[in-house]
Design a protein around this motif. Structure first.
Motif, short mmCIF file in Angstrom:
data_model
loop_
_atom_site.label_atom_id
_atom_site.label_comp_id
_atom_site.label_asym_id
_atom_site.label_seq_id
_atom_site.Cartn_x
_atom_site.Cartn_y
_atom_site.Cartn_z
N HIS A 171 43.08 40.15 36.82
CA HIS A 171 42.73 41.42 36.54
C HIS A 171 43.35 41.10 38.44
CE1 HIS A 171 39.72 42.70 34.40
NE2 HIS A 171 39.64 41.40 33.91
N THR A 172 44.41 42.50 38.79
CA THR A 172 44.92 42.31 39.97
C THR A 172 43.51 42.52 41.00
OG1 THR A 172 45.41 45.24 39.59
CG2 THR A 172 46.78 42.93 39.32
N LYS A 173 43.58 42.34 42.40
CA LYS A 173 42.57 42.44 43.37
C LYS A 173 42.32 44.47 43.41
CE LYS A 173 44.06 38.92 46.49
NZ LYS A 173 44.62 38.12 47.70
N LYS A 174 43.81 45.51 43.24
CA LYS A 174 43.47 46.31 43.01
C LYS A 174 42.61 46.42 41.91
CE LYS A 174 46.49 50.44 43.54
NZ LYS A 174 46.21 51.07 42.26
N GLN A 175 43.10 46.45 41.05
CA GLN A 175 41.10 47.02 39.77
C GLN A 175 40.31 46.50 40.09
OE1 GLN A 175 43.84 44.75 36.96
NE2 GLN A 175 44.92 46.26 35.63
N ILE A 176 40.28 45.06 40.48
CA ILE A 176 38.78 44.72 40.76
C ILE A 176 37.90 45.12 41.97
CG2 ILE A 176 37.51 42.97 42.58
CD1 ILE A 176 39.12 41.28 40.67
N TYR A 177 38.81 46.11 42.98
CA TYR A 177 38.71 47.00 44.01
C TYR A 177 38.37 48.04 43.87
CZ TYR A 177 38.00 48.67 48.68
OH TYR A 177 36.83 49.45 49.39
N GLU A 178 38.88 49.05 43.08
CA GLU A 178 38.78 50.03 42.43
C GLU A 178 37.89 50.55 41.11
OE1 GLU A 178 42.68 51.78 42.01
OE2 GLU A 178 43.55 52.05 43.41
N ASN A 179 37.78 49.71 40.74
CA ASN A 179 36.71 49.27 39.06
C ASN A 179 35.32 48.91 40.19
OD1 ASN A 179 38.09 50.07 37.50
ND2 ASN A 179 38.10 47.54 36.96
N VAL A 180 35.30 48.20 40.86
CA VAL A 180 33.86 47.94 41.68
C VAL A 180 32.88 48.70 42.44
CG1 VAL A 180 32.16 45.83 42.60
CG2 VAL A 180 34.33 45.55 40.68
N TRP A 181 33.99 49.09 43.46
CA TRP A 181 33.90 49.71 44.52
C TRP A 181 34.31 51.20 44.54
CZ3 TRP A 181 34.98 44.70 45.45
CH2 TRP A 181 33.60 44.35 45.82
N GLY A 182 35.62 51.60 43.55
CA GLY A 182 35.25 53.53 43.23
C GLY A 182 36.25 54.17 43.73
N ASP A 183 36.77 53.26 45.16
CA ASP A 183 37.37 53.45 45.65
C ASP A 183 39.23 53.62 45.31
OD1 ASP A 183 35.31 54.64 47.27
OD2 ASP A 183 34.69 53.23 48.07
N PRO A 184 39.91 54.10 46.57
CA PRO A 184 41.26 53.93 46.72
C PRO A 184 41.85 52.07 47.52
CG PRO A 184 41.06 55.71 46.74
CD PRO A 184 39.47 54.96 46.94
N TYR A 185 42.08 51.26 46.62
CA TYR A 185 42.61 49.97 47.32
C TYR A 185 43.61 50.47 48.59
CZ TYR A 185 43.89 45.31 47.62
OH TYR A 185 43.84 43.69 47.84
N TYR A 186 42.88 49.68 50.12
CA TYR A 186 44.35 49.74 50.72
C TYR A 186 44.12 48.41 51.61
CZ TYR A 186 43.38 54.82 50.84
OH TYR A 186 43.34 56.17 50.39
N GLU A 187 45.22 47.29 50.34
CA GLU A 187 45.00 46.30 50.85
C GLU A 187 43.68 45.31 51.49
OE1 GLU A 187 47.83 44.60 49.04
OE2 GLU A 187 48.57 46.55 48.47
#
Length: 230
Positions: A171-187
């Motif tokens: 899982h990429t960091k982007k996938q983790i963040y957007e799946n768990v936090w539900g917000d767009p990932y900004y690095e």
């Protein structure tokens, strides 16, 4: 059981909610696709009644995102009559398809039948996953190591649940963040790194040399498949 109604027409939502509550179900409501995904990710949902023509994110895309991580039963409710739509919906993993205008009593009957099939005849075993010393019980939202419950906060649980659902998948960091936090990932690497570090402290015998939650340099993380060692 908890049922999520995803429908942008308020009168239809209220009608379905009224009948479902009379049958003893707990009901969640969403009027657009984005809200539906957030509700699903933050609650234990046992069945979804899902319209296709939704604001922000249509029902096909909602179902596709849900099927990335869950086999929860889904019934499409839609005014679209095309055979191609039905085939697409069922192909994406919908369990049933009801065309508007519908008989509310029929909808309730189909909900009850699908819940009986799903949770009596074997799908519910998917709510428990074992990997080495770790076990997740999705029904109680609990994760155990050697049968001892782990003290996880909500975000840690959701991250670990995602990995346990997809053992061996990176899982990429982007996938983790957007799946768990539900917000767009900004690095925002630091947020994810801190949560991964806390999870490792709780699941790993040696967090500095993890055997479960592996770092894939330059990409992200994955859960390693571990055979239980007695």
């Amino acid at each position: 059981m908890n049922i999520l109604i995803v429908e942008d027409e308020q009168d239809i939502r209220e009608l379905l909610q009224l009948h479902l509550i009379k049958e003893g179900y707990n009901v969640y409501e969403a009027e657009d696709g984005i809200e539906a995904i957030k509700i699903f990710e933050n609650n234990k949902i046992d069945l979804i009644l899902l319209d296709i023509m939704l604001p922000k994110l249509d029902g096909f895309k909602v179902l596709n995102k849900i099927r990335e991580k869950s086999e929860v039963p889904v019934i499409f409710l839609t005014a679209r009559l095309g055979e191609g739509d039905k085939i697409l919906g069922l192909g994406l993993g919908a369990d049933d398809y009801i065309v508007k205008p519908f008989n509310t009593i029929e909808v309730i009957a189909r909900v009850q039948a699908l819940l009986r099939r799903t949770y009596k005849y074997g799908v519910s075993h998917k709510n428990e996953i074992i990997n080495g010393e770790l076990k997740i019980d999705k029904d109680s939202c609990a994760i155990y190591k050697n049968d001892i419950p782990l003290d996880l906060n909500a975000k840690e649980y959701k991250i670990l649940e995602m990995f346990m659902d997809n053992i061996g998948k990176v899982h990429t960091k982007k996938q983790i963040y957007e799946n768990v936090w539900g917000d767009p990932y900004y690095e925002d690497d630091n947020t994810i790194m801190v949560h991964i570090s806390h999870i490792r402290d709780k699941i790993e015998s040696n967090p500095k040399d993890p055997k479960y939650l592996k770092t894939i340099r330059g990409i992200g993380y994955k859960m390693e498949k571990i055979e239980y060692e007695s």
